[in-house]
Scaffold this active site. Sequence first.
Site, PDB file in Angstrom:
ATOM      1  N   ARG A 105       0.860  -1.185   0.000  1.00  0.00           N
ATOM      2  CA  ARG A 105       0.000   0.000   0.000  1.00  0.00           C
ATOM      3  C   ARG A 105       0.893   1.231   0.000  1.00  0.00           C
ATOM      4  NH1 ARG A 105      -2.046  -3.614   3.833  1.00  0.00           N
ATOM      5  NH2 ARG A 105      -4.155  -4.405   3.398  1.00  0.00           N
ATOM      6  N   LYS A 129      -1.987  -2.327   7.449  1.00  0.00           N
ATOM      7  CA  LYS A 129      -3.405  -2.146   7.746  1.00  0.00           C
ATOM      8  C   LYS A 129      -3.861  -3.230   8.714  1.00  0.00           C
ATOM      9  CE  LYS A 129      -7.839  -1.442   5.448  1.00  0.00           C
ATOM     10  NZ  LYS A 129      -8.531  -1.405   4.139  1.00  0.00           N
ATOM     11  N   HIS A 145      -2.133   2.619  -5.900  1.00  0.00           N
ATOM     12  CA  HIS A 145      -2.637   1.338  -5.375  1.00  0.00           C
ATOM     13  C   HIS A 145      -2.781   0.295  -6.480  1.00  0.00           C
ATOM     14  CE1 HIS A 145      -4.149  -0.532  -1.722  1.00  0.00           C
ATOM     15  NE2 HIS A 145      -5.072  -1.137  -2.444  1.00  0.00           N
ATOM     16  N   ARG A 153      -0.222  -2.465  -6.437  1.00  0.00           N
ATOM     17  CA  ARG A 153      -0.531  -3.572  -5.518  1.00  0.00           C
ATOM     18  C   ARG A 153      -1.526  -4.532  -6.166  1.00  0.00           C
ATOM     19  NH1 ARG A 153      -1.156  -5.076   0.054  1.00  0.00           N
ATOM     20  NH2 ARG A 153      -3.297  -5.547   0.654  1.00  0.00           N
ATOM     21  N   HIS A 204      -3.963  -9.961   3.849  1.00  0.00           N
ATOM     22  CA  HIS A 204      -5.407 -10.107   4.018  1.00  0.00           C
ATOM     23  C   HIS A 204      -5.711 -11.111   5.130  1.00  0.00           C
ATOM     24  CE1 HIS A 204      -6.242  -8.776  -0.418  1.00  0.00           C
ATOM     25  NE2 HIS A 204      -6.030  -7.760   0.393  1.00  0.00           N
ATOM     26  N   TYR A 264      -9.365 -10.839  -6.945  1.00  0.00           N
ATOM     27  CA  TYR A 264      -8.431 -10.826  -8.073  1.00  0.00           C
ATOM     28  C   TYR A 264      -8.723 -11.931  -9.075  1.00  0.00           C
ATOM     29  CZ  TYR A 264      -6.034  -7.457  -5.203  1.00  0.00           C
ATOM     30  OH  TYR A 264      -5.753  -6.342  -4.458  1.00  0.00           O
TER      31      TYR A 264
END
Length: 340
Positions: A196, A221, A286, A289, A312, A321
């Site tokens: 990120r 995150k 972004h 990524r 994640h 994706y």
Amino acid sequence: MNIWKDKECVKIYFQYNAELLKIIKQISGGKYNESENIWIFPIKKYDEIISRFNYKKVENGIIPSINERKEKLREYMVRKGYSPKSIKNYVNHLNRFLIFSNNKTDIESVNKYLLNLLEIKESSHSYCNQAINAIKTYLREANIASEIDLIKIVRPKKEKVLPKVLSMSEVKSIIDVTENTKHKTQLMIAYSCGLRVSEVANLKVTDIDSKRMVVIIKQGKGRKDRIGTLSVKMLEQLRDYYKEYKPTNWLFENQMKNGPIGTRTLQRIFNAAAKKSKINKPATFHSLRHSFATHLLESGVDIRYIQEFLGHSSTKTTEIYTHVSRKSLMGIVNPLDRLG
């Protein structure tokens, strides 16, 4: 709805609601003040009123100012360990709502604010949902609304937006047209590790482990640490960059050399490179990524590894994706091509 103590009386404000009006008329001793648009009861009725409306008491019975409400939310989020960015976003959302509602915190005001965001401001559903999260967090922490009240906040459906993905040739073009060593290194490491923009900005020199060939991403995150693979090409680029810039603490320092580079600066660097490489897609920093994850998936890497690389919590997040990967489409012949 707002309920508060004022000297020797209890005051109640709510926008017209037949159900609430029916309940309030069942409580004896009340008078409606038409000029102030409030109901007034003797102080001894406070506990009965709170009970009737299943309303959580406002601290000290006093309605705080907008600034006091914002500070209460900020302090709570700091204690809970939220990131500075999340705290700033939530406090700003609360501030915008309170200005719109004239410091009213009843559920009807919340729903009117959300309707304004969707119809007048034309805000995205994700923006509205973040606003709801911020407002709910405050209402819970300040003991203003019960969970029954919070259920009445209407949440818009979550939008299903596909990530903006660049092709491998487009990523290569963005990197190749970037002549500045520092800027090129920033773009390369973002793509190489699927970072990120905030994670690139917060990298430190010590986060590059050349012996283990990994990049350590600290407190990304969700306050999670993770590692990314350090490619041979990336290591060579980092060594060239280090020789030229000699960073001491932050890997990418700001111009004053007293802190990390800003995320807006990184976004401007990407925008300039995309423009120079004549990419017309609505891509952002972004997108590097997103492209990293999609290209890994297309090359046959297991989605569980990609999940770990991206940080994640669930593969369900990573599965988006699969909707933009060409791998599953490559073996399908389009019926148009089969027409003679």
